[in-house]
Each structure stands twice: as C-alpha cells, then as structure tokens.
Design an enzyme around this catalytic site. Structure first.
Site, short mmCIF file in Angstrom:
data_model
loop_
_atom_site.label_atom_id
_atom_site.label_comp_id
_atom_site.label_asym_id
_atom_site.label_seq_id
_atom_site.Cartn_x
_atom_site.Cartn_y
_atom_site.Cartn_z
CD GLU A 122 51.93 13.39 -2.27
OE1 GLU A 122 52.78 13.16 -1.39
OE2 GLU A 122 50.90 12.69 -2.40
CB SER B 50 38.19 -19.64 -60.79
OG SER B 50 37.53 -20.85 -61.07
#
Length: 823
Positions: free
Chosen positions: A107, A486
């Site tokens: 770049e 239970s």
C-alpha cells in the site's frame, strides 16, 4: 558579393537561430509559469473554499471504534461475543513487523518518508496500470486511506480526492506515524465482519496475529484492496494472485530474503472461516450475559467494548456440555433408531453440489454432523459431507445395532442389512464414539438441563440449558418448569422435622385411597416399585422414596403449613396449589429453583441467591458493575443480613460497606439431620450409583414423575450443588424403565466426577444441640439391652422416645376425604 570571394557562413544566421530558440524557451517558460500560477491559484482557491469545511482531524483521538460485547468465564476464557463488527483493537507495539512489511509493500512503501501524500506512489501506480492493465497498488497513501475511511466516502470525484489530500497532510501534522498505523489497522474492514487486523487473523486463520506466517500476513493485507473481491475464502484464485504479488513486492523491497520468498510463495491457501475464538462453548451462559448487558447498557453494549466476566468455571462448563450430550445420547440409544431426518431428491450434477448446499444449511447439533447417503451396500454405506468429502461407514460403526424405535417402551429387531432401513438421499447424523471413530447416530428426542452452583455464594459454576443451543434457544434451567417428583420430598421432610417429626418417627407405608368430597374423584397413589413396607422410619422412607409416607406426612402437617415453609427457599407460595400431590412434587419448578433450594442443605441451612455476572468492564477497562453476593458465614450470628447495597441497582462498581451474609433459613440441627438422610440416599437409596465416585461427602435425591415424564437428580457436597433434569419438551412419556437414577443421575455423576476431582472429602461439623441415641429400627424407640439397634441423631430438646404425632403410626382407614380443591 564577388563570386571569387571565399564562401563563409553568414554570421547573422546563428544569431537568428539563437534569438528564435530564446523566444521559444521564453514562451515555454512563461506558459509554464502561467500554468503553475493558475494551478496554484486554483488549488489555493480550492483550499480556501474546502478547508473550512474539513472535519478537525484531532477528532481521531476521540474516535470510538465499534468493539463487540465479549463474555468471559471466571478464569478469563472467552465464551461469547456479540456485535456486528468483530474487532479487537491493538496497540502499535502489538502489530507484528511482518504484517507491517506486507502492508507497506502493498500500500505505501514510502510511508515513513512522505508527509501524507506520495507523488512517487501515484506515478508508480499509474505505471503498473500501463504495464499490467490492472490496478496493483493504489496511488493513495495509508494516511489518505485512513482519511477517506474516517471522514469521506469512496465516491470517485475530484473534490473528494482533494479533501483526502488536505486531510492527510493535516493528519500527518497532528499524529505520529505509529499512531496513524495503529488507527489504520484497527479501523479498516477485512471482510466477514472483521474490523481490524486481530479480528481478521482470528476469522481467517483462527490465530492470534502474532502467529501468522508471511503468506498469511500477505493474504490479509490483500483483502484490504477490496474485501469482497479478494476474500481468500470466497475468491481463492484472485486472492492468491494478490497475495503472491504482495510477497513479490516484499522481496523486491528487501523486506524478506529469497528463501523466505520461496517458502511463502509455495505455501497453500489455508484460510477458512473460523468462529470468534471462543475457548469454551457456553451458549446458554452467553445469552444470559448478553441479556443482562443489554438491560444495563442498551444497544451500546454491542459496540462499546464491554467485557462481562461470569462466575462460570470453564473446565466445569466443558464437562457439563459433554455430560449432557453423552447422557442424552445414551438414553436415546436405549430406545431405538427413528430413521433419517429427511430425504433429498436425486442430485442434478455429478459433484452433488446441490446436496452440499442443502447439507450446509443443516446445523451441527451436539457434535453430530448431517450427511447424505450416496450409496447403500448390505454391510456399509457411503456418505457425502457438506464440504464435498466422502465417508465410508461399515457394519460395526453404528449400523448393526440400529434396532428401530416402536414405542418409548419397545424396539424392533436388529437389522440384517443396511438396505433394510437406509436409502440413497437419506440425511443422517454421524457422531464419534469414545475412540473417536465415526458412528451412525441421531439427534436425541429427549432434552436435558444441568445447573451447578457454589452453595456458599450462589455463583453459577456451570449451566447447560439443552442438548444444543442451535437446536433450541429455550433455556430449560431457567424456563423449563417441570414437576420435580420425589426430588421435592426433602423440602417436605424439612418442614416435618421442624414440626416434631424425627428421623426415627414411624409412618405407615400402606395403600391409601383419597376421595374428593365435591367431585367424587378418587386418587390411589402408589410407590414407584408398587410395594408397601408397613410402618417405616422417616429416614428410611425418604432414602427409599416412599410416596405414601410422604402423603401421610403432608396430610398430618397440613398443605398450608408446607406452602408457608417453602417461601424461605425463594419460591412464590401463591403459585402452589393446595393439593396433597405436592408431597410427590406435582407442582412445576425449574432446575434453577431446585438447585437453589438444595444449596441450603449443602451449606448448612442458609439462603443463597444464584448469580452469574461477577463484574463488567467498559471499553477502557474500568469496572462499571461488580456483584456483591450474600455469602454463607457459619461463624456469624444467625440473623437476617441488612441489605447495604443492592447489586442490581449499583452499576457503577461501588462496593458495599461490609460483606453481606446469607440469612439462615433452616435451623443448623435440622439442616444437619437432613444432610445425613440425603447422604443415605447415595449410600443405600435411589442414588446409590453415585457411590461410584468413591466419595463419602455426597448427598442428594432422585425424582421420577408419573409416566415417567420428568427425571431428576439434585445432589451436592459442601462445595457444589448440581441439579440435572431429563425429559421431552412435548411432555411425552420417556419409557417405563426410565427413572431419575437411570437417566439424570448418570449425567450428574459424569459431571461431578470431573468437577470434584482433586477436592478432598469434606466432613460436615456436627452443630451443638444434637444427640446420638441407640434405637430399635423396627419401632423407632430407644433400644433395650440385647435388642437389635442402630444409631440415630435427634435435636437435644426433642424426646428420643420415637413418639409420633397422633394418628400417623396407626393403620390408615381405607378411604380418606380431602379438603376442598385437593386431589
């Protein structure tokens, strides 16, 4: 001039030529001067016109990069991430030099030399276009790209380009080169929701940025040019060409040597889409944390970089996930093969790309991958995976044992050939056995939930809300209201002990018929095994889970007495119906509610409040919320703690003046007695399978409802309380041979085996006010000399005579009448 004169060159001609050349140069000079002047005036005018309209570049110092919400375990492992932009900002010194070299090569090679604009860069870009016919590197510098992405648009107009140049020059004056690179690499978009270098490294390679190779760095840099066109996953051919050009530029600029260049060029494209880097899978936990963050911070939670730290232990959470999946798979294997999930129409092309597309739309659930059957032989099948790969399964890898599901209680005969139950186009699931080998299987029809708490603080250590979050977001730990069966009985028995019953109290285990005097309906409750033992002690009745004893105890206490006692555990007593069926756990509760209640048995009688979030940090690392749970303090005075600061209303991280203590809700002696009875459940009752863990500090209770439709186990040691539920979301039957001990307890055991590994057995200190008495187990009364005797514990002030509240030990009449509304 006489002809005889010698011929000489005309001395005036050179002078003419000189004068003509001078005029040309003069004209050119003045034209150039005029052009430069016009250009200067034009640019000056543009500057005077555009400069006041430019945004102040120092605003970059206040720029707020969108950073997603991240959720962590208590040991700092990432377990969730939320937000459109996935970003992990880096400081300049965290950016690898190799990546910077790739970036500058592609770049802006003169980045450290120019002052925002590079004339050489523009000329080089133009020459590359002339040579190759394609744009290789843009004319814009890194600074120009930063200016454009922060302040401008990508619209190709002269004014935008001029603004870009002006802003770049200003940026270079306000910021160092290092600051510009830091902003650039945190801001730029790399495709696939990745903003910034670190996010790109994670998404494309599943790595930290420091682990990337030269070729991988070049590939990521290549994406910047056009994230959609140069995506290494979506466009591998184009991205490879771009990558190799960047590697070549790195070598050309002497950023890498020839050997590194050759190795990088040869490296294949290894990019693929990775997840968010989650180190522990805890989707239900992540979703709970996300909701909490949104409630506190609104939509800003997704963008402002908040970090939510939970109480979850990553190792326990991973174990819980595996335990739930394996437990459900084992249950499912016992009930037969239900067949393929779907059937695909014949493929329209040789590569079966249409099948691949359909398979890719089917999520992996519980680690089970969807595959399509291509061919079927007698003893083997060939399968197509979503990525196009093929897999062969022979008879021993999940084919021979696929007995068909008939009902929840029966299966058909084992197949003799794969052709008996499989066909080309069938979509089936393939998992892995314990040796890692592929195996034909299926997604279980049943579901499960597991939650584990620290009983001394309420911290959630692990939570699994179902088989797989991608299958269903319904969190059964918090939202799954089911009958506990239970496993509810210890709450009833605690109330009984507080109202004069003792572990030695004898209650008649005999048939009972209960008739509603208003409707005439009759209820004939039974024990799970269908047997009756006659008079039986309260202790034995609980660890053997005697239903009829529980009903008689509740009938003696009164339904209202029990409901009033439940409020202290955190239940809303208005929700409980006035029914004797409460004794059998007939009212729906969530696994979280059950775990919270059992925590009081594990911690010696204190009420804790479950909590998930320990602290939240904002994007700057400041603590904006911190939890202050009420903790168990067994040496503190037994009084209800005054609330100094409500953590839910203190998002600023303010601490309380002093640590709050969990209030006592069960007398220490009653809690100790209940703990000893629940230990018997594991030692010689319905939870005996837990003895396989080789510990002496485990206690708990199974639960199995009518049908059965719900299977439970809630169990603990002093460090950890864990509740497991198994059932079917549609509330259909699970099979008559299934119990809490066969489906829920194995999941609990698998989890606790790892969760308690390395933790020594804990001995619970006996509180003051407890006496131990030798009693006759057949009568519950003190043993006479020579009688068969056992030791039992009692509160000191209660007579150890074994006396029972009036009428309980007597033979119950054959027909009993309930009050209004009770059945």
């Amino acid at each position: 001039m006489p002809a005889s004169w010698p011929k000489f060159a005309n001395p005036l001609i050179p002078l003419e030529k000189m004068l003509n050349k001078k005029s040309v140069f003069s004209i050119i000079f003045w034209l150039l001067l005029a052009g430069v002047s016009v250009t200067a005036v034009t640019f000056a005018g543009l500057y005077l016109y555009l400069s006041p309209k430019l945004p102040p570049v120092d605003s970059l110092r206040q720029v707020k990069l969108q950073t997603p919400l991240r959720v962590y375990s208590s040991d700092g492992k990432l377990i969730g991430e939320f937000g459109e932009q996935r970003r992990t900002p880096l400081k300049y010194n965290q950016i690898p030099p190799l990546y910077l070299k790739a970036l500058l090569a592609a770049e802006d090679a003169e980045f450290f030399e120019h002052h925002g604009v590079s004339l050489r860069g523009m000329l080089r870009a133009a020459s590359q276009i002339l040579k190759s016919g394609e744009i290789q590197s843009g004319g814009s510098t890194i600074t120009q790209q930063l200016a454009r992405d922060f302040f401008l648009t990508r619209k190709q107009v002269f004014s935008r380009k001029f603004n870009e140049i002006l802003l770049s020059i200003q940026i270079e004056q306000e910021f160092t080169k290092e600051e510009i690179l830091e902003l650039f690499n945190n801001k730029m978009f790399f495709g696939n929701r990745a903003y910034g270098l670190q996010a790109a490294a994670q998404i494309y390679y599943g790595k930290d940025v420091q682990e990337l190779t030269i070729a991988q760095n070049a590939m990521i840099v290549g994406v910047l040019k056009a994230p959609s066109a140069y995506n290494p996953v979506a466009n591998p051919k184009r991205s490879m060409a771009r990558r190799n050009w960047i590697i070549g530029r790195m070598h050309e600029l002497q950023f890498i040597d020839k050997a590194a260049y050759d190795a990088a060029i040869r490296e294949p494209n290894t990019a693929s889409i990775h997840g968010s880097g989650q180190e522990t899978q805890a989707p239900y936990i992540s979703e709970m944390a996300r909701k909490e963050a949104i409630d506190r911070f609104g939509e800003a939670a997704y963008t402002d970089g908040y970090k939510v730290y939970t109480t979850v232990d990553s190792a326990m959470q991973a174990t819980a996930q595996v335990a739930v999946v394996n437990g459900l798979m084992n249950y499912d294997d016992r009930h037969g093969y239900r067949g393929p999930e779907r059937r695909l129409a014949a493929s329209t092309n040789p590569e079966m790309e249409d099948w691949q597309d359909q398979l890719q739309a089917i999520p992996v659930l519980g680690g089970l991958e969807a595959m399509a059957i291509v061919t079927v032989a007698d003893k083997s099948i060939s399968l197509l995976r979503a990525n196009g790969d093929r897999l062969e399964l022979d008879w021993q890898h999940g084919l021979s044992d696929k007995r068909p599901y008939l009902t929840e209680d029966s299966r058909g005969a084992a197949p003799k050939s794969a052709k008996d139950f499989l066909h080309p186009g069938d979509v089936v699931r393939v998992g892995r056995d314990k040796d890692g080998q592929p195996r034909l299987t299926q997604v279980p029809e049943a579901q499960s939930a597991l939650v584990s708490l620290d009983p001394n603080s309420g911290a959630i250590r692990a939570l699994v809300g179902g088989f797989d979050f991608n299958q269903s977001h319904f969190n059964r730990v918090l939202q799954g209201t089911r009958q506990p069966g239970s496993s509810f009985k210890p709450l009833l028995y605690t109330c009984a002990l507080e109202h004069g019953f003792t572990p030695a109290t004898m209650i008649n285990d005999a048939p009972i018929v209960i008739r509603n005097e208003y409707t005439g309906e009759v209820w004939r409750p039974e024990n799970d095994e269908g047997e009756f033992d006659g008079p039986i002690s309260l202790r034995r009745a609980l660890y053997r889970s005697k239903n009829l004893v529980s009903i008689r105890i509740l009938k003696s206490l009164g339904v209202d007495t029990l409901i009033d006692s439940l409020e202290r555990f955190g239940f809303n007593k208005k929700e409980f119906p006035r029914e004797l069926a409460l004794a059998l756990g007939a009212h729906g509760l969530t696994p979280m509610q059950m775990a919270t209640a059992y925590a009081s048995f594990a911690n010696g009688g204190f009420k804790i409040d479950p909590y998930l979030i320990s602290k939240i940090e904002n994007g700057q690392g400041e603590i904006v919320y911190e939890a202050h749970p009420k903790r168990v303090c067994k040496t503190c005075p037994d009084k209800k703690a005054e609330t100094l600061t409500d953590s839910a209303e203190a998002p600023t991280g303010e601490s309380v003046a002093e640590e709050e203590h969990a209030p006592r809700i069960i007398d220490a002696r009653i809690a100790y007695i209940m703990d000893s009875i629940l230990k018997d459940v594991v030692d010689k009752g319905t939870g005996v399978a837990a003895k396989s863990l080789g510990r002496t500090d485990l206690a708990g209770k199974t639960g199995t409802t009518n049908g059965p439709r719900d299977l439970w186990f809630s169990g603990y040691n002093p460090n950890l309380i864990t509740t497991v539920w198994v059932g079917i979301d549609k509330n259909t039957l699970l099979g008559r041979r299934e119990f809490g001990s066969t489906a829920a307890l194995p999941i609990w055991i698998d989890f606790m085996r790892t969760a308690l590994e390395g933790i020594p057995n804990q001995v619970v200190r006996q509180p003051d006010g407890i006496v131990t008495v030798r009693i006759n187990p057949e009568t519950g009364k003190p043993a006479l000399p020579g009688e068969n005797a056992i030791f039992e514990i009692f509160p000191t002030e209660i007579s150890a005579s074994g006396s029972t509240p009036a009428g309980i030990a007597d033979e119950a009449p054959a027909d009993e009448t309930l009050p209004e509304g009770v059945l």
